[in-house]
Motif scaffolding. Structure first.
Motif, short mmCIF file in Angstrom:
data_model
loop_
_atom_site.label_atom_id
_atom_site.label_comp_id
_atom_site.label_asym_id
_atom_site.label_seq_id
_atom_site.Cartn_x
_atom_site.Cartn_y
_atom_site.Cartn_z
N ASN A 107 0.83 -1.21 0.00
CA ASN A 107 0.00 0.00 0.00
C ASN A 107 0.86 1.25 0.00
O ASN A 107 0.51 2.26 -0.62
N LEU A 108 2.00 1.21 0.70
CA LEU A 108 2.94 2.33 0.67
C LEU A 108 3.53 2.48 -0.73
O LEU A 108 3.70 3.60 -1.23
N MET A 109 3.81 1.36 -1.39
CA MET A 109 4.32 1.42 -2.76
C MET A 109 3.29 2.05 -3.69
O MET A 109 3.64 2.85 -4.57
N ALA A 110 2.02 1.72 -3.48
CA ALA A 110 0.96 2.35 -4.27
C ALA A 110 0.93 3.85 -4.01
O ALA A 110 0.80 4.66 -4.95
N ALA A 111 1.09 4.23 -2.74
CA ALA A 111 1.11 5.65 -2.40
C ALA A 111 2.29 6.37 -3.05
O ALA A 111 2.16 7.50 -3.52
N ASP A 112 3.44 5.71 -3.09
CA ASP A 112 4.62 6.30 -3.74
C ASP A 112 4.30 6.74 -5.16
O ASP A 112 4.71 7.81 -5.61
N VAL A 113 3.60 5.88 -5.86
CA VAL A 113 3.31 6.10 -7.28
C VAL A 113 2.17 7.10 -7.46
O VAL A 113 2.26 8.06 -8.24
N LEU A 114 1.08 6.89 -6.70
CA LEU A 114 -0.12 7.70 -6.89
C LEU A 114 0.06 9.12 -6.37
O LEU A 114 -0.59 10.05 -6.85
N LEU A 115 0.96 9.31 -5.40
CA LEU A 115 1.21 10.64 -4.84
C LEU A 115 1.67 11.63 -5.90
O LEU A 115 1.47 12.85 -5.76
N TYR A 116 2.26 11.13 -6.97
CA TYR A 116 2.77 11.99 -8.05
C TYR A 116 1.95 11.86 -9.33
O TYR A 116 2.34 12.39 -10.36
N HIS A 117 0.82 11.15 -9.24
CA HIS A 117 0.04 10.87 -10.44
C HIS A 117 0.96 10.27 -11.52
O HIS A 117 0.84 10.59 -12.71
N ALA A 118 1.86 9.40 -11.08
CA ALA A 118 2.76 8.74 -12.04
C ALA A 118 1.96 7.82 -12.95
O ALA A 118 1.02 7.14 -12.51
N THR A 119 2.32 7.81 -14.20
CA THR A 119 1.60 7.00 -15.18
C THR A 119 2.34 5.71 -15.52
O THR A 119 1.73 4.75 -15.98
N HIS A 120 3.65 5.69 -15.31
CA HIS A 120 4.47 4.53 -15.65
C HIS A 120 5.51 4.28 -14.56
O HIS A 120 6.08 5.23 -14.01
N VAL A 121 5.73 2.99 -14.29
CA VAL A 121 6.65 2.60 -13.21
C VAL A 121 7.59 1.52 -13.73
O VAL A 121 7.16 0.37 -13.93
N PRO A 122 8.87 1.83 -13.99
CA PRO A 122 9.81 0.78 -14.38
C PRO A 122 10.11 -0.12 -13.19
O PRO A 122 10.57 0.36 -12.15
#
Length: 348
Positions: free
Chosen positions: A135-150
């Motif tokens: 869930n923290l990993m999801a927050a890492d990504v969604l906090l920036y409205h990131a669209t892609h995650v390598p």
């Protein structure tokens, strides 16, 4: 989900500062980070909040955070072009993680295979943080409205979870989200980017096991700070099988050690396994290992040298992290504020 003006292409990813960065970290993550920064807005994090899901010696955590930062820069990530920061300096990661803890479902977390692998047989003694860290990993990504995650193959499930959480948030608060100007959904659904010839680098001692810092044998991995002679020694001692290299990629099936070394060569050379086998197929491993030594030392030794130089000036590394954190805040803070508005939190 419809696009909104804020959902532009944005890359987010990170590496845990748990010590002994190795070739798997470089090929599976950092090398691809460098390649993506030319054409995308990129945020690259040292995920120190993730690191403490298991106990970390405080002094070692400080050093390891600087080491990952040095590796980013030495490998070619430009801190003036990409945002480099450590996770704990941006409190929005923890704040959004709590919100997402209340959106994610227990059943989703129970399906996460990495927790089962890391917790082992005695799960009752694992930290609660280890259980909920997806869930923290999801927050890492969604906090920036990131669209892609390598990410590597082993993290794909976590990005799928982030998508599920984002979709549920968008559905749960759809009416409010539309009212504040995001009719297509507030959080974009991030896409995993899994590419390259060595997305999962395996041990030099056992081609069926992932290369790991925790392996008791240092010969199982190339550390990012290994010197030229050490890199050469480890490659020459890497386990192989008695057959010559195949001429076709299909011939690597059921030959994990051969597949691993060919994949490493391809990733370092920026080519495919088929191209490597076109040059070395049918030959003995001794000749191929010699070529791999030459390529690996050419690519990796300068990175290790630069890492050591950077680590000799921790004040400069800390300055880079602080500057990156300020830039990360400028992206994250408005998104977190809007998230709180959507939920109904009162804020000053």
């Amino acid at each position: 989900m419809q696009d909104t003006p804020t959902h532009k292409t944005r890359i987010f990813s990170g590496v845990q500062p748990t010590g002994n960065l190795h070739l798997g970290n470089y090929l599976g993550a950092i090398k691809r980070f460098v390649e993506m920064q030319a054409d995308h807005e990129c945020l690259y994090c040292v995920v120190d909040l993730h690191a403490i899901t298991v106990f970390q010696d405080p002094d070692e955590l400080t050093h390891n955070t600087r080491e990952v930062t040095a590796a980013y820069i030495a490998a070619g990530i430009d801190p003036t072009q990409s945002t480099i920061f450590n996770q704990s300096q941006v409190s929005g990661h923890a704040e959004l993680a709590w919100i997402l803890n209340c959106v994610a479902r227990i059943g989703w977390l129970n399906r996460m295979t990495q927790f089962k692998e890391k917790a082992g047989k005695d799960r009752e003694k694992a930290s609660a943080g280890l259980y909920i860290y997806p869930n923290l990993m999801a927050a890492d990504v969604l906090l920036y409205h990131a669209t892609h995650v390598p990410v590597g193959e082993d993290q794909k499930q976590h990005i799928e979870l982030a998508r599920d959480i984002a979709q549920k948030f968008n559905n749960d608060f759809a009416e409010t989200i539309a009212r504040v100007g995001y009719p297509g959904g507030f959080f974009p659904l991030p896409e995993p980017v899994i590419a390259g010839a060595a997305t999962r680098v395996m041990s030099f001692r056992d081609g069926t096991k992932k290369m790991s810092k925790s392996d008791p044998s240092d010969l199982s991995r190339i550390n990012m700070t290994d010197d030229e002679d050490t890199i050469a020694k480890k490659i020459r001692k890497a386990k192989t099988d008695p057959e010559p290299l195949p001429s076709e990629v299909d011939g690597l099936k059921e030959r994990p050690e051969a597949d691993n070394l060919v994949g490493i060569y391809a990733a370092l050379a920026g080519t495919g396994k088929d191209a490597v086998l076109a040059d070395y197929g049918g030959g003995e491993f001794s000749a191929f290992k010699g070529a791999l030594v030459e390529l690996a030392t050419e690519k990796l030794t300068p990175i290790g040298d630069e890492m050591r130089r950077l680590l000799s000036d921790p004040v400069e590394i800390d300055r880079i992290l602080a500057d990156g954190a300020a830039r990360a805040h400028s992206v994250a803070d408005p998104i977190l504020a809007k998230t709180k508005d959507i939920i109904g939190f009162i804020r000053s």
